[in-house]
Design a protein around this motif. Sequence first.
Motif, PDB file in Angstrom:
ATOM      1  N   GLU A  47      -3.272  11.144  -0.898  1.00  0.00           N
ATOM      2  CA  GLU A  47      -2.232  10.524  -0.070  1.00  0.00           C
ATOM      3  C   GLU A  47      -0.858  10.691  -0.714  1.00  0.00           C
ATOM      4  O   GLU A  47       0.141  10.881  -0.017  1.00  0.00           O
ATOM      5  N   LEU A  48      -0.811  10.653  -2.039  1.00  0.00           N
ATOM      6  CA  LEU A  48       0.447  10.893  -2.739  1.00  0.00           C
ATOM      7  C   LEU A  48       0.904  12.330  -2.510  1.00  0.00           C
ATOM      8  O   LEU A  48       2.097  12.571  -2.249  1.00  0.00           O
ATOM      9  N   ALA A  49      -0.022  13.281  -2.611  1.00  0.00           N
ATOM     10  CA  ALA A  49       0.331  14.683  -2.391  1.00  0.00           C
ATOM     11  C   ALA A  49       0.900  14.883  -0.988  1.00  0.00           C
ATOM     12  O   ALA A  49       1.877  15.616  -0.792  1.00  0.00           O
ATOM     13  N   GLU A  50       0.301  14.213  -0.015  1.00  0.00           N
ATOM     14  CA  GLU A  50       0.772  14.320   1.365  1.00  0.00           C
ATOM     15  C   GLU A  50       2.166  13.697   1.501  1.00  0.00           C
ATOM     16  O   GLU A  50       3.035  14.238   2.189  1.00  0.00           O
ATOM     17  N   ALA A  51       2.377  12.568   0.842  1.00  0.00           N
ATOM     18  CA  ALA A  51       3.687  11.909   0.904  1.00  0.00           C
ATOM     19  C   ALA A  51       4.766  12.786   0.280  1.00  0.00           C
ATOM     20  O   ALA A  51       5.883  12.899   0.814  1.00  0.00           O
ATOM     21  N   ILE A  52       4.453  13.419  -0.834  1.00  0.00           N
ATOM     22  CA  ILE A  52       5.416  14.296  -1.494  1.00  0.00           C
ATOM     23  C   ILE A  52       5.754  15.481  -0.595  1.00  0.00           C
ATOM     24  O   ILE A  52       6.911  15.895  -0.483  1.00  0.00           O
ATOM     25  N   ALA A  53       4.735  16.008   0.080  1.00  0.00           N
ATOM     26  CA  ALA A  53       4.966  17.122   1.000  1.00  0.00           C
ATOM     27  C   ALA A  53       5.885  16.702   2.141  1.00  0.00           C
ATOM     28  O   ALA A  53       6.696  17.495   2.632  1.00  0.00           O
ATOM     29  N   GLY A  54       5.774  15.430   2.569  1.00  0.00           N
ATOM     30  CA  GLY A  54       6.618  14.925   3.640  1.00  0.00           C
ATOM     31  C   GLY A  54       8.041  14.635   3.200  1.00  0.00           C
ATOM     32  O   GLY A  54       8.958  14.617   4.023  1.00  0.00           O
ATOM     33  N   GLY A  55       8.230  14.395   1.899  1.00  0.00           N
ATOM     34  CA  GLY A  55       9.568  14.211   1.358  1.00  0.00           C
ATOM     35  C   GLY A  55      10.233  12.880   1.639  1.00  0.00           C
ATOM     36  O   GLY A  55      11.442  12.746   1.458  1.00  0.00           O
ATOM     37  N   GLU A  56       9.445  11.860   2.077  1.00  0.00           N
ATOM     38  CA  GLU A  56      10.030  10.545   2.348  1.00  0.00           C
ATOM     39  C   GLU A  56       9.949   9.690   1.080  1.00  0.00           C
ATOM     40  O   GLU A  56       8.856   9.327   0.640  1.00  0.00           O
ATOM     41  N   ALA A  57      11.106   9.346   0.531  1.00  0.00           N
ATOM     42  CA  ALA A  57      11.150   8.655  -0.764  1.00  0.00           C
ATOM     43  C   ALA A  57      10.409   7.324  -0.740  1.00  0.00           C
ATOM     44  O   ALA A  57       9.687   6.996  -1.693  1.00  0.00           O
ATOM     45  N   ASP A  58      10.572   6.541   0.325  1.00  0.00           N
ATOM     46  CA  ASP A  58       9.912   5.231   0.387  1.00  0.00           C
ATOM     47  C   ASP A  58       8.396   5.380   0.387  1.00  0.00           C
ATOM     48  O   ASP A  58       7.682   4.605  -0.261  1.00  0.00           O
ATOM     49  N   LEU A  59       7.895   6.374   1.118  1.00  0.00           N
ATOM     50  CA  LEU A  59       6.450   6.594   1.178  1.00  0.00           C
ATOM     51  C   LEU A  59       5.922   7.114  -0.155  1.00  0.00           C
ATOM     52  O   LEU A  59       4.847   6.709  -0.608  1.00  0.00           O
ATOM     53  N   ILE A  60       6.688   7.989  -0.785  1.00  0.00           N
ATOM     54  CA  ILE A  60       6.289   8.505  -2.101  1.00  0.00           C
ATOM     55  C   ILE A  60       6.191   7.358  -3.097  1.00  0.00           C
ATOM     56  O   ILE A  60       5.233   7.260  -3.870  1.00  0.00           O
ATOM     57  N   ARG A  61       7.190   6.479  -3.083  1.00  0.00           N
ATOM     58  CA  ARG A  61       7.178   5.330  -3.987  1.00  0.00           C
ATOM     59  C   ARG A  61       5.954   4.452  -3.749  1.00  0.00           C
ATOM     60  O   ARG A  61       5.286   4.009  -4.702  1.00  0.00           O
ATOM     61  N   ALA A  62       5.641   4.210  -2.474  1.00  0.00           N
ATOM     62  CA  ALA A  62       4.485   3.373  -2.148  1.00  0.00           C
ATOM     63  C   ALA A  62       3.185   4.013  -2.616  1.00  0.00           C
ATOM     64  O   ALA A  62       2.314   3.335  -3.185  1.00  0.00           O
ATOM     65  N   GLU A  63       3.048   5.313  -2.399  1.00  0.00           N
ATOM     66  CA  GLU A  63       1.814   5.995  -2.799  1.00  0.00           C
ATOM     67  C   GLU A  63       1.688   6.097  -4.313  1.00  0.00           C
ATOM     68  O   GLU A  63       0.588   6.027  -4.867  1.00  0.00           O
ATOM     69  N   LEU A  64       2.821   6.258  -5.002  1.00  0.00           N
ATOM     70  CA  LEU A  64       2.794   6.240  -6.470  1.00  0.00           C
ATOM     71  C   LEU A  64       2.314   4.878  -6.962  1.00  0.00           C
ATOM     72  O   LEU A  64       1.563   4.790  -7.939  1.00  0.00           O
ATOM     73  N   GLY A  65       2.745   3.820  -6.281  1.00  0.00           N
ATOM     74  CA  GLY A  65       2.284   2.481  -6.645  1.00  0.00           C
ATOM     75  C   GLY A  65       0.792   2.332  -6.459  1.00  0.00           C
ATOM     76  O   GLY A  65       0.102   1.745  -7.314  1.00  0.00           O
ATOM     77  N   ASP A  66       0.275   2.862  -5.346  1.00  0.00           N
ATOM     78  CA  ASP A  66      -1.166   2.793  -5.103  1.00  0.00           C
ATOM     79  C   ASP A  66      -1.943   3.530  -6.191  1.00  0.00           C
ATOM     80  O   ASP A  66      -2.996   3.067  -6.647  1.00  0.00           O
ATOM     81  N   LEU A  67      -1.412   4.690  -6.611  1.00  0.00           N
ATOM     82  CA  LEU A  67      -2.093   5.457  -7.646  1.00  0.00           C
ATOM     83  C   LEU A  67      -1.974   4.753  -8.999  1.00  0.00           C
ATOM     84  O   LEU A  67      -2.937   4.740  -9.783  1.00  0.00           O
ATOM     85  N   LEU A  68      -0.816   4.160  -9.272  1.00  0.00           N
ATOM     86  CA  LEU A  68      -0.652   3.400 -10.516  1.00  0.00           C
ATOM     87  C   LEU A  68      -1.641   2.247 -10.580  1.00  0.00           C
ATOM     88  O   LEU A  68      -2.206   1.961 -11.650  1.00  0.00           O
ATOM     89  N   PHE A  69      -1.873   1.602  -9.453  1.00  0.00           N
ATOM     90  CA  PHE A  69      -2.834   0.505  -9.426  1.00  0.00           C
ATOM     91  C   PHE A  69      -4.231   0.985  -9.824  1.00  0.00           C
ATOM     92  O   PHE A  69      -4.977   0.270 -10.491  1.00  0.00           O
ATOM     93  N   GLN A  70      -4.582   2.196  -9.427  1.00  0.00           N
ATOM     94  CA  GLN A  70      -5.880   2.742  -9.819  1.00  0.00           C
ATOM     95  C   GLN A  70      -5.979   2.884 -11.335  1.00  0.00           C
ATOM     96  O   GLN A  70      -7.024   2.606 -11.932  1.00  0.00           O
ATOM     97  N   VAL A  71      -4.891   3.313 -11.959  1.00  0.00           N
ATOM     98  CA  VAL A  71      -4.873   3.439 -13.422  1.00  0.00           C
ATOM     99  C   VAL A  71      -5.001   2.057 -14.065  1.00  0.00           C
ATOM    100  O   VAL A  71      -5.772   1.859 -15.015  1.00  0.00           O
ATOM    101  N   VAL A  72      -4.256   1.091 -13.539  1.00  0.00           N
ATOM    102  CA  VAL A  72      -4.306  -0.268 -14.073  1.00  0.00           C
ATOM    103  C   VAL A  72      -5.699  -0.863 -13.886  1.00  0.00           C
ATOM    104  O   VAL A  72      -6.205  -1.584 -14.765  1.00  0.00           O
TER     105      VAL A  72
END
Length: 268
Positions: A47-72
């Motif tokens: 989902e992060l890869a898809e957000a980056i491809a779309g180029g929407e900063a708010d969505l990228i930030r949200a997906e990065l947060g979701d991935l960070l939560f997985q690490v945590v």
Amino acid sequence: MDIHDPDPIRRLRAIMARLRDPEGGCPWDRAQTPETIVPYTLEEAYELAEAIAGGEADLIRAELGDLLFQVVFQARLGEEAGSFDLDDIASAIADKLVRRHPHVFGDAEFAHDAEREAAWESAKAHERRERDAHATLDDIPLAMPALARALKLQRRAARVGFDWDEPAAVLQKIREEIREVQTEQSRGAQPERLADEVGDVLFAVVNWARHLGVDPETALRGSNRKFERRFRSMETLATERGQRFASLSSVQLEALWSEIKRSESITH
């Protein structure tokens, strides 16, 4: 730990600890193991890869947060098991980055990119040996997407000289593999045999992409998006013309597809 801590990372760790609390935590979060959350981690990465491809900063930030939560989440599970915590994870990657960039954090100097990349690969090989990963193809995760794993296998093999000299040679190999598929098809081969031969074609195409400097996973993602965009445009155009899309003939569908492609080429 305080879930109202002004430090974002400390707050996130506190929230994770509360979710895993045996008394007042969330039943779903308490039930998870390192193995059960892996599918969610992979999903979040896609989902992060898809957000980056779309180029929407708010969505990228949200997906990065979701991935960070997985690490945590994994860090919390490791902490509960007494194996590691988030600080250990951060320290390990920081040490590795410093170790692998002696030209930035040390006195090493490289004359050109090839020399720098050779030093990088040498450092990685040394780390694998320390982990008892002795064979060339050791420690390449089976869970990787097939295209990405094929690329990694080929890159690893190329380090020891098992590689084609130029893209043209790989293209010839692709043609050879396609002929083998056609031969098996003409013989009425079983699906398993055809799958084996088609897999060889795909593997060769990944190799060709590598020699052309193209990441096959990224390329295919782009083609998937392009196909989806064009197909949706076909449906929309047919509806606008009062046509029932599902009832169109193959000739009509091909005509629509060609029209959409032409309109895109004019637009771009």
